[in-house]
Design an enzyme around this catalytic site. Structure first.
Site, mmCIF file in Angstrom:
data_model
loop_
_atom_site.group_PDB
_atom_site.id
_atom_site.type_symbol
_atom_site.label_atom_id
_atom_site.label_comp_id
_atom_site.label_asym_id
_atom_site.label_seq_id
_atom_site.Cartn_x
_atom_site.Cartn_y
_atom_site.Cartn_z
ATOM 1 N N PHE A 273 0.811 -1.218 0.000
ATOM 2 C CA PHE A 273 0.000 0.000 0.000
ATOM 3 C C PHE A 273 0.848 1.273 0.000
ATOM 4 O O PHE A 273 0.317 2.371 -0.027
ATOM 5 C CB PHE A 273 -1.018 0.017 1.148
ATOM 6 C CG PHE A 273 -0.505 -0.398 2.504
ATOM 7 C CD1 PHE A 273 0.614 0.189 3.082
ATOM 8 C CD2 PHE A 273 -1.176 -1.390 3.218
ATOM 9 C CE1 PHE A 273 1.057 -0.184 4.341
ATOM 10 C CE2 PHE A 273 -0.727 -1.785 4.479
ATOM 11 C CZ PHE A 273 0.388 -1.175 5.037
ATOM 12 N N HIS B 141 -2.744 2.982 12.241
ATOM 13 C CA HIS B 141 -2.133 3.080 13.575
ATOM 14 C C HIS B 141 -0.736 2.465 13.645
ATOM 15 O O HIS B 141 -0.024 2.650 14.629
ATOM 16 C CB HIS B 141 -3.056 2.502 14.643
ATOM 17 C CG HIS B 141 -3.148 0.997 14.645
ATOM 18 N ND1 HIS B 141 -3.630 0.294 15.723
ATOM 19 C CD2 HIS B 141 -2.845 0.062 13.702
ATOM 20 C CE1 HIS B 141 -3.610 -0.995 15.465
ATOM 21 N NE2 HIS B 141 -3.138 -1.159 14.244
#
Length: 343
Positions: A232, A250
């Site tokens: 990603f 996170h």
């Protein structure tokens, strides 16, 4: 000079918190021996349990008695061990289950990195990298047993977040959901089962998605879910109506998050939606779930720049990466759905 506190209120609770790491390790041993599963059908003599799981009978009895003192199992004077409402959550087939959580949180990687927590507070650097010399995901790639426990822990989320997300959000108008960094496909599986006319695309690193085909076949989803391997931090598949990032941001600092979000924005059409599924910290701690703050410290320990965020902090990331201000939806789990659209 000592400080004398009037009254004893709260002392025992804090005393237990001071020693909570010992309970964590006891629970890990109990799940490794599958004690909750072995007494699922009724009480068992500790001698039989010891024989079945290859343990010392006296030591096992003492472990079970100590856990029973905290409501985990019941131990009779004759050495019979039986289930309680608390120990039942440690069964593999409990829904939700804490079996994998009890084993994952005490793996060598977690245990030793947490032992170095003070290093993070003093230096601002990752205790995990200081302890092992590599980043968390590099460590997992070299330790397949711990990596498999991590995958199972994520797949069998003890907070039941996958079902909670499906219940809280209207996916009905989407034809294709792209789960970015979706692991072995647990969230996407829950979405596709709830929406039989929908198709899915699971996107993650090749080593991660390697276990996904078997799981998808088990749920009869092989024909409805495509798998693509990639990062990603690079180009993402185009054409999705909804893109999901579940417990991805996170792990990373703001700059890395902006790269991920910008890549999502680049892949998305103007009418697509982005769903970020994360904990959302209160602007003032103590208003909702304290476990979210424990999660924040876990990110601090294990990842370079990893952190849980407030709604304001998420809004800043979205605005800087080409998205609208977020719309935050609460679920029945500790996780929120943070929806944003391209601008």
């Amino acid at each position: 000079m000592s400080h004398q506190i009037t009254g004893i209120e709260g002392f025992n609770n804090v005393a237990l918190l001071v020693r909570a790491f010992q309970l964590s390790r006891m629970l890990q041993v109990a799940t490794s021996l599958d004690l909750a599963g072995r007494v699922a059908d009724g009480p068992q003599p500790v001698t039989q349990l010891a024989s079945d799981c290859g343990a010392n009978p006296d030591m096992l009895l003492r472990l079970c008695r100590a856990l029973a003192a905290f409501g985990i199992f019941r131990v009779m004077p004759d050495g019979q061990v039986s289930q309680t409402s608390h120990s039942a959550w440690l069964r593999k087939d409990a829904e939700p289950t804490l079996y994998y959580a009890a084993r994952y949180w005490t793996t060598r990687g977690n245990w030793q990195a947490w032992a170095n927590l003070e290093y993070a507070v003093r230096t601002g650097e990752s205790p995990f990298r200081e302890t092992f010399g590599v980043a968390n995901f590099e460590y997992l790639a070299a330790h397949p047993y711990e990596a498999s426990l991590f995958d199972l822990f994520m797949q069998h989320s003890p907070d039941d977040r996958h079902a909670a997300v499906v219940e809280a959000y209207d996916f009905s108008n989407a034809r294709l959901v792209v789960d970015v960094g979706g692991g072995t496909g647990a969230l996407l599986t829950a979405i596709l089962i709830a929406h039989p006319d929908m198709k899915g695309l699971l996107f993650d690193q090749e080593a991660v998605v390697a276990a996904a085909p078997e799981m998808l076949r088990g749920f009869g989803l092989s024909e409805r879910c495509r798998i693509e391997a990639g990062s990603f931090f690079e180009a993402l598949p185009k054409g999705g109506d909804i893109y999901t990032l579940s417990q991805i941001l996170h792990d990373w600092n703001d700059e890395r998050c902006l790269t991920i979000l910008s890549n999502c924005r680049e892949a998305m059409g103007q009418d697509a939606r982005l769903l970020v599924i994360e904990r959302v910290l209160d602007e003032e701690p103590g208003q909702t779930n304290p476990m979210s703050y424990l999660a924040d410290i876990h990110m601090m320990v294990n990842f370079d720049g990893g952190r849980e965020r407030t709604e304001t902090e998420f809004a800043g990331l979205f605005t800087r990466s080409g998205f609208s201000a977020p719309h935050v939806l609460q679920t029945r789990s500790p996780f929120y759905i943070i929806e944003a659209r391209p601008v």
